[in-house]
Design a protein around this motif. Structure first.
Motif, PDB file in Angstrom:
ATOM      1  N   PRO A  76       3.940  -1.785   1.630  1.00 42.96           N
ATOM      2  CA  PRO A  76       3.205  -0.659   1.044  1.00 42.96           C
ATOM      3  C   PRO A  76       2.511   0.177   2.105  1.00 42.96           C
ATOM      4  CG  PRO A  76       1.931  -2.672   0.801  1.00 42.96           C
ATOM      5  CD  PRO A  76       3.229  -3.063   1.459  1.00 42.96           C
ATOM      6  N   GLY A  77       2.307   1.431   1.771  1.00 40.91           N
ATOM      7  CA  GLY A  77       1.461   2.283   2.596  1.00 40.91           C
ATOM      8  C   GLY A  77       0.032   2.157   2.098  1.00 40.91           C
ATOM      9  N   ASP A  78      -0.695   3.252   2.065  1.00 40.20           N
ATOM     10  CA  ASP A  78      -2.085   3.223   1.605  1.00 40.20           C
ATOM     11  C   ASP A  78      -2.140   3.332   0.090  1.00 40.20           C
ATOM     12  OD1 ASP A  78      -3.403   3.051   4.120  1.00 40.20           O
ATOM     13  OD2 ASP A  78      -2.934   5.166   4.472  1.00 40.20           O
ATOM     14  N   PHE A  79      -2.796   2.345  -0.526  1.00 41.68           N
ATOM     15  CA  PHE A  79      -3.000   2.351  -1.968  1.00 41.68           C
ATOM     16  C   PHE A  79      -4.489   2.242  -2.262  1.00 41.68           C
ATOM     17  CE2 PHE A  79       1.463   1.511  -1.886  1.00 41.68           C
ATOM     18  CZ  PHE A  79       1.949   2.002  -3.099  1.00 41.68           C
ATOM     19  N   ALA A  80      -4.885   2.783  -3.377  1.00 42.85           N
ATOM     20  CA  ALA A  80      -6.299   2.796  -3.766  1.00 42.85           C
ATOM     21  C   ALA A  80      -6.703   1.411  -4.272  1.00 42.85           C
ATOM     22  CB  ALA A  80      -6.549   3.848  -4.838  1.00 42.85           C
ATOM     23  N   THR A  81      -7.137   0.545  -3.338  1.00 45.63           N
ATOM     24  CA  THR A  81      -7.570  -0.801  -3.678  1.00 45.63           C
ATOM     25  C   THR A  81      -8.893  -1.080  -2.976  1.00 45.63           C
ATOM     26  OG1 THR A  81      -6.512  -1.909  -1.798  1.00 45.63           O
ATOM     27  CG2 THR A  81      -5.145  -1.502  -3.740  1.00 45.63           C
ATOM     28  N   ASN A  82      -9.367  -2.319  -3.123  1.00 46.62           N
ATOM     29  CA  ASN A  82     -10.626  -2.704  -2.485  1.00 46.62           C
ATOM     30  C   ASN A  82     -10.412  -3.397  -1.152  1.00 46.62           C
ATOM     31  OD1 ASN A  82      -9.499  -5.056  -3.400  1.00 46.62           O
ATOM     32  ND2 ASN A  82     -11.370  -5.844  -4.372  1.00 46.62           N
ATOM     33  N   ILE A  83      -9.255  -3.203  -0.516  1.00 45.67           N
ATOM     34  CA  ILE A  83      -8.961  -3.899   0.725  1.00 45.67           C
ATOM     35  C   ILE A  83      -9.956  -3.537   1.830  1.00 45.67           C
ATOM     36  CG2 ILE A  83      -7.315  -2.137   1.517  1.00 45.67           C
ATOM     37  CD1 ILE A  83      -5.725  -4.408   2.838  1.00 45.67           C
ATOM     38  N   ALA A  84     -10.435  -2.291   1.824  1.00 44.79           N
ATOM     39  CA  ALA A  84     -11.368  -1.877   2.868  1.00 44.79           C
ATOM     40  C   ALA A  84     -12.677  -2.659   2.800  1.00 44.79           C
ATOM     41  CB  ALA A  84     -11.643  -0.374   2.758  1.00 44.79           C
ATOM     42  N   ALA A  85     -13.109  -2.970   1.578  1.00 47.43           N
ATOM     43  CA  ALA A  85     -14.366  -3.703   1.415  1.00 47.43           C
ATOM     44  C   ALA A  85     -14.239  -5.148   1.851  1.00 47.43           C
ATOM     45  CB  ALA A  85     -14.800  -3.640  -0.047  1.00 47.43           C
ATOM     46  N   GLY A  86     -13.028  -5.706   1.753  1.00 50.49           N
ATOM     47  CA  GLY A  86     -12.862  -7.119   2.050  1.00 50.49           C
ATOM     48  C   GLY A  86     -12.391  -7.434   3.451  1.00 50.49           C
ATOM     49  N   MET A  93       5.254  10.937   3.997  1.00 51.66           N
ATOM     50  CA  MET A  93       4.938  10.975   5.419  1.00 51.66           C
ATOM     51  C   MET A  93       4.805   9.573   6.005  1.00 51.66           C
ATOM     52  SD  MET A  93       5.206  13.933   6.491  1.00 51.66           S
ATOM     53  CE  MET A  93       4.666  13.524   8.150  1.00 51.66           C
ATOM     54  N   GLN A  94       4.254   8.645   5.225  1.00 53.74           N
ATOM     55  CA  GLN A  94       4.122   7.277   5.725  1.00 53.74           C
ATOM     56  C   GLN A  94       5.489   6.648   5.951  1.00 53.74           C
ATOM     57  OE1 GLN A  94       1.587   5.629   2.699  1.00 53.74           O
ATOM     58  NE2 GLN A  94      -0.274   6.060   3.838  1.00 53.74           N
ATOM     59  N   LYS A  95       6.405   6.842   5.013  1.00 56.03           N
ATOM     60  CA  LYS A  95       7.750   6.304   5.180  1.00 56.03           C
ATOM     61  C   LYS A  95       8.501   7.051   6.290  1.00 56.03           C
ATOM     62  CE  LYS A  95       8.694   6.585   0.712  1.00 56.03           C
ATOM     63  NZ  LYS A  95       9.419   6.457  -0.580  1.00 56.03           N
ATOM     64  N   PHE A  96       8.250   8.349   6.395  1.00 54.82           N
ATOM     65  CA  PHE A  96       8.909   9.149   7.428  1.00 54.82           C
ATOM     66  C   PHE A  96       8.458   8.726   8.823  1.00 54.82           C
ATOM     67  CE2 PHE A  96       9.380  13.378   9.691  1.00 54.82           C
ATOM     68  CZ  PHE A  96      10.766  13.311   9.758  1.00 54.82           C
TER      69      PHE A  96
END
Length: 267
Positions: A172-182, A241-244
Motif C-alpha cells: 500500500p501507499g499512504d492510507f488514512a489510518t492511525n499508523i502515524a500515532a503508533g 504518483m506513488q505507483k509511478f
C-alpha cells in the motif's frame, strides 16, 4: 464452504477494513491484537497475538485451526512505523521494527505452512509498502524491513508452490489510518544536525497519511486477490504518483531518482 481468514493486526486501520469487508462477503474472519480488550466492538473475533513472540504466534494459529480444522487465507498485516535520522535512531529501535515488520510475518508463515501443506491449499498475503521499493529519507528502517519482506515472499513462493500454497505481496501507499500515532519517532533534537530537514520531512509524512486514501480500497484489492486463481507476486495499491514512483526508479539513473526524492522531501 466458507473460507477461514486470519488477519494479524486486525483491530484497526487497514487490517480492520479488510476484516470487515471480507466478513460482509461471507468469510469467517479472525483478527489479532496485542490487547484485544481495547476493541470490544470489533465486528469479528480478535485473538491475542504478539507477532514478535513465537509462542504467541503458535497459540494463535493453533486456536483458529482447532475451531475450523482449516486455514484458508492468512494476511500478514501487523506492522509498525519508525521515523528518524538513521544516525540518531537507537539500534534497539531498529531491531524492534524488524522484529515486527519482518521476523514477525516470517514466524506467522512458518507456523501456518504445516497446516496449509496438510490441506494442500492456502493463500498467504503479506502487506508490505510502496516505501519498501526505495530507501526513503528518515524512514530507512521501515523501507528496509518492508523491502526485505517483499524479497522473502519471493523466496517463500518458490519453495512452497509444489504444496499448493500461494503467496503474494500487497504494497500500500499512504492510507488514512492511525499508523502515524503508533510509530516510533526519533525526537527532533534542538542540537541535531538533522533538526530542520527531519522536522520538515516528519510534517510532510504525517500530512501524507492524513490525506491518504480510504483503507476500503485495500480491502477490495485483497478481496480480488483472494478470488484470483493465480495471484501475481507483487501488487501495489496507492495513488497514481506513488505507483509511478516505482516505475521511475526502474528507468531513471540512480542519482536522478535520488535528486527527485530529495526535491520531493525538500532536502
Amino acid at each position: 464452504m466458507q473460507k477461514v481468514v486470519l488477519i494479524t493486526g486486525g483491530s484497526s486501520g487497514i487490517g480492520k477494513s479488510i476484516g470487515e469487508f471480507l466478513l460482509s462477503k461471507g468469510f469467517l474472519v479472525y483478527g489479532t491484537s496485542r490487547n484485544t480488550s481495547k476493541y470490544p466492538e470489533s465486528l469479528f473475533p480478535l485473538i491475542t497475538l504478539d507477532v514478535t513472540q513465537t509462542a504467541s504466534v503458535a497459540a494463535c494459529v493453533q486456536e483458529v485451526f482447532e475451531l475450523h480444522q482449516r486455514l484458508d487465507v492468512v494476511i500478514n498485516n501487523a506492522g509498525a512505523g519508525i521515523t528518524g535520522p538513521l544516525e540518531e535512531i537507537p539500534t534497539e529501535e531498529i531491531k524492534r521494527n524488524f522484529e515486527t515488520n519482518l521476523f514477525g510475518p516470517i514466524e506467522v508463515i512458518k507456523c501456518v505452512l504445516p497446516f496449509m501443506r496438510a490441506q494442500k491449499s492456502g493463500l498467504i498475503i503479506n502487506v508490505t509498502s510502496i516505501a519498501g521499493y526505495m530507501g526513503l529519507p528518515y524512514r530507512g528502517p521501515y523501507s528496509a524491513s518492508k523491502g526485505a519482506l517483499e524479497l522473502i515472499t519471493e523466496a517463500f513462493r518458490m519453495e512452497t508452490q509444489s504444496f499448493g500454497i500461494k503467496m503474494t505481496n500487497v504494497a500500500p501507499g499512504d492510507f488514512a489510518t492511525n499508523i502515524a500515532a503508533g510509530r516510533y519517532h526519533a525526537p527532533v533534537k534542538t542540537d541535531s544536525a538533522y533538526k530542520t530537514s527531519y522536522g520538515n520531512t516528519l510534517k510532510l509524512m504525517d500530512n501524507h497519511v492524513d490525506e491518504g486514501q480510504d483503507p476500503a480500497l485495500m480491502a477490495k484489492a485483497v478481496y480480488q486477490i483472494i478470488n484470483t486463481p493465480n495471484p501475481k507476486i507483487h501488487y501495489k495499491i496507492g495513488n497514481v504518483m506513488q505507483k509511478f514512483s516505482i516505475l521511475l526508479k526502474r528507468v531513471l539513473p540512480d542519482k536522478t531518482y535520488e535528486k527527485m526524492l530529495m526535491k520531493h522531501f525538500g532536502l
